[in-house]
Design an enzyme around this catalytic site. Structure first.
Site, short mmCIF file in Angstrom:
data_model
loop_
_atom_site.label_atom_id
_atom_site.label_comp_id
_atom_site.label_asym_id
_atom_site.label_seq_id
_atom_site.Cartn_x
_atom_site.Cartn_y
_atom_site.Cartn_z
CD GLU A 81 -0.20 0.11 4.52
OE1 GLU A 81 0.54 -0.90 4.49
OE2 GLU A 81 -1.45 0.01 4.52
CD GLU B 28 -1.71 -4.16 8.77
OE1 GLU B 28 -1.21 -3.01 8.67
OE2 GLU B 28 -2.42 -4.69 7.89
NE ARG C 188 -6.27 0.18 0.66
CZ ARG C 188 -6.12 -0.51 1.78
NH1 ARG C 188 -5.56 0.06 2.82
NH2 ARG C 188 -6.50 -1.77 1.86
CG HIS D 103 0.54 -4.69 4.80
ND1 HIS D 103 -0.17 -4.26 3.70
CD2 HIS D 103 0.97 -5.95 4.50
CE1 HIS D 103 -0.16 -5.20 2.77
NE2 HIS D 103 0.52 -6.24 3.23
CG HIS E 142 -1.95 -1.12 1.14
ND1 HIS E 142 -2.34 -1.86 2.23
CD2 HIS E 142 -2.66 -1.60 0.08
CE1 HIS E 142 -3.25 -2.75 1.85
NE2 HIS E 142 -3.46 -2.61 0.55
#
Length: 477
Positions: free
Chosen positions: A211, A411, A266, A336, A208
């Protein structure tokens, strides 16, 4: 008091959408003109002056329904969850609100008695604070490369080339494929040359575009591999029998777009509907119950799954490589942000993978190591359970579906205070803790999958056998 919520929501949307479009069009042209005047080129960036990110906690199912309807019909950028269906009572919702709608949104929340707080007071100020970059740097040098800073793509390309040249005994730079805009995607193979077939730990970053800390992590991890193998005995052994395949930036077109035009973009940059909308969410584009749940078939959505599974050149390239080497991949790790989570399959159903218990054991050990490193730990578990909603088409679920035993989605920081604009002073601690977690997984590989592990186990059994024999003769003589 009875609230006619649907009528209020629809009136709210109708009243303000027209004004919103007019204001955004005016702002767009002002930015274009300023960019042309100041920089001698076309438009530089979408501006977010006065935009806010709200933390909203719906207290009831009705509250969640109101927010879902707003998110489906109004130009809101959902940060957490990233789909309207994921909005649930009692769970935090993070929404980026355009400045022209901030006051109206707050009034609606007050009218519905839905509690909220402001996470980011001014999105543009937050972006500006984290766009600090040495624009005068003429050439990348590994001696001065700053791994605690975000880097634009041209510097990352240069960095990759220098890593290859300076560590050619350990590192090979390979071509993965190309993006929609015909940019090359490269990956590293890091490991000592061997005549034997080697196992693989696969890591990708930058799915993405917005990020950025994900991209920073892959650079940091490569640096750690090439600099630490001489002092880390376990890593030195692992690199003889395991290759690390690392994709530093997967969504290159989108990443570049976040530097040149729209920081919070994104998706990739493929056009749809004759150029009226752009981009596919690459982590909704894999053949893992593609677009059945938690993804959108609307190309304007941030979770647009694409026209078909693996429709995008980036997805095809990655899936093609992994398919060819899947029998040798021990771990697939996709990086991510944000949320501080270690996600296990599955995202598209309540079931867990057949190796879930073992995967949780490995993830728990990784979490323990992060806590020792920075007194920081991540939520860990099956994706749908931890996140609280379903999604389909993710690379992590697809990797499990094709037979890769250990598939994790990381994440990274934070929990929403900064969102996708994680300050640069948090790059180092973030990368340190996640490197510690992954090296914990490397230790698991060392202890359970490498040849020396079998030798060590055999030695243990031989020693036990000899001890029993000696004990027997000691007792009987």
């Amino acid at each position: 008091m009875q609230i006619t919520n649907r009528g209020l929501v629809k009136a709210f949307i109708t009243q303000h959408n027209s004004n919103y479009r007019k204001k955004m069009k005016l702002i767009f042209w002002i930015v274009c003109l300023l960019g042309t005047f100041l920089y001698g080129g076309s438009c530089l960036k979408v501006q977010y002056n006065g935009d806010q990110v709200l933390q909203i906690i719906p207290q009831t199912a009705k509250h969640a329904e109101y927010l879902q309807e707003l998110a489906n019909n109004w130009p809101l950028d959902l940060w957490r969850p990233n789909i309207p269906e994921g909005i649930q009572a009692g769970r935090e919702v993070h929404i980026h609100i355009p400045s022209s709608h901030v006051n109206e949104m707050k009034n609606v929340l007050l009218q519905y008695d839905i509690p909220y707080s402001v996470l980011i007071e001014d999105v543009q100020q937050s972006i500006d604070m984290n766009m600090v970059h040495n624009k005068n740097m003429k050439a990348v040098s590994l001696n001065t490369y700053d791994y605690t800073q975000y880097h634009p793509m041209h510097e990352i390309y240069d960095w990759m080339e220098q890593i290859k040249e300076n560590h050619n005994d350990l590192v090979t730079k390979l071509y993965l494929g190309e993006t929609y805009e015909k940019r090359p995607i490269y990956y590293f193979r890091v490991g000592w040359p061997s005549e034997k077939k080697k196992k693989i730990m696969f890591i990708d970053c930058g799915f993405h575009a917005r990020e950025w800390v994900s991209v920073a992590f892959c650079q940091w991890f490569v640096k750690e591999l090439v600099s630490s193998h001489k002092s880390d005995a376990i890593l030195a052994k692992v690199l003889k029998e395991v290759d690390f395949y690392i994709v530093p930036v997967f969504n290159i077109d989108g990443y570049i777009y976040t530097w040149t035009t729209e920081r919070l973009w994104r998706k990739n940059r493929a056009p749809f509907n004759n150029g009226t909308c752009y981009g596919v969410d690459l982590n909704r584009n894999f053949d893992a119950q593609w677009c059945t749940i938690g993804a959108s078939k609307n190309c304007s959505s941030n979770t647009f799954c694409g026209p078909s599974a693996a429709s995008e050149p980036e997805t095809k390239a990655l899936a093609g490589l992994i398919e060819r080497i899947k029998s040798d991949i021990l771990f697939y790790l996709t990086i991510h942000s944000y949320g501080k989570m270690i996600l296990l399959p599955y995202g598209y159903k309540d079931e867990v993978s057949k190796d879930h218990d073992l995967m949780m054991k490995v993830a728990t050990k990784a979490n323990e190591q992060m806590k020792v490193k920075n007194n920081n730990e991540y939520a860990a578990g099956a994706s749908a359970s931890v996140i609280g909603y379903y999604d389909s088409g993710s690379s992590g679920d697809w990797a499990t579906d094709i037979g890769i035993k250990f598939s994790y989605t990381f994440e990274l920081r934070d929990n929403g205070t900064h969102g996708f604009q994680l300050p640069q002073d948090q790059i180092k601690p973030t990368c340190e803790e996640v490197t510690t977690a992954i090296l914990s997984m490397v230790e698991y590989v060392h202890d359970n999958y490498l040849e020396n592990s079998g030798v060590a186990l055999t030695a243990v059994w031989i020693n036990m056998f000899i001890s029993v024999i000696c004990l027997y003769y000691t007792i009987n003589l």
